[in-house]
Design an enzyme around this catalytic site. Sequence first.
Site, short mmCIF file in Angstrom:
data_model
loop_
_atom_site.label_atom_id
_atom_site.label_comp_id
_atom_site.label_asym_id
_atom_site.label_seq_id
_atom_site.Cartn_x
_atom_site.Cartn_y
_atom_site.Cartn_z
CE LYS A 41 36.07 51.81 35.91
NZ LYS A 41 36.91 51.01 36.80
O1 G3P Z 1 36.95 48.26 38.75
C1 G3P Z 1 35.60 48.04 38.97
C2 G3P Z 1 35.28 46.72 39.60
O2 G3P Z 1 35.89 45.68 38.91
C3 G3P Z 1 35.45 46.66 41.09
O3 G3P Z 1 35.33 45.38 41.60
O4 G3P Z 1 35.79 43.82 43.45
O5 G3P Z 1 35.58 46.26 43.95
O6 G3P Z 1 33.58 44.92 43.34
P1 G3P Z 1 35.05 45.09 43.17
#
Ligand code: G3P
Length: 222
Positions: free
Chosen positions: A84
């Site tokens: 990533k």
């Molecule tokens: O892993 C990336 C993403 O899904 C993060 O989500 O909830 O931290 O905005 P969030």
Amino acid sequence: MKFFVDTADINEIKDLAATGLLDGVTTNPSLVAKSGAKNFISLIEDICKIVEGPVSAEVAATDYPTMLKEGQRLAKIAPHVAVKVPLTEDGLKVCKALSDNGTMVNVTLCFSSAQAILAAKAGATFISPFVGRLDDVGHDGMQLIADIVEIYSQYPKFETEVLVASIRHPGHLIDSARMGAHVATLPPNVIRQLYKHPLTDKGLAAFVDDWAKTGQSILDAA
Ligand code: G3P
């Protein structure tokens, strides 16, 4: 549509993998910190033993040479690691270098269609637009998914899959499926919410009660 779980919690991953519905895992530095894991490489190795599909492991550096070295190290863990990288100029250079060598790459922190086009041109396996974080600042996260799906469909040579990230609730998943997004990465609590409907609970309680009235047992039947 593929379901990934968005967590670095090994027990959650084991539990959800047992459902047979899990196609992959995504992690990020915040999720790793939250998990309390002290050895990132071992954590990714352990996840790769549980899940056969893509396991996203994020680089920590932000400059090209260090990100490339970190990506190459992470890719050595298992063939199903997706490295990533952030959607920056250096991140996309790393994406191109790794994908040219056959490593899966997940380009993260995507917030615009222009960024998604760049990621596809850089050979990303997955582009991760963050719908919840766009909603949080008053934008329309799902509109971005619709736009990227439409743009990618114009160019059959783009092989990048749209991985909807930062999902906050089942509605995000349903809309993503309607739009034809390839993958959704879901927090464990959202995956569990997907099973739920009050009429299912009510209907099942009635069936259990009525079956008891029959006084029968399927397993004891002659
Ligand atoms: O892993 C990336 C993403 O899904 C993060 O989500 O909830 O931290 O905005 P969030």
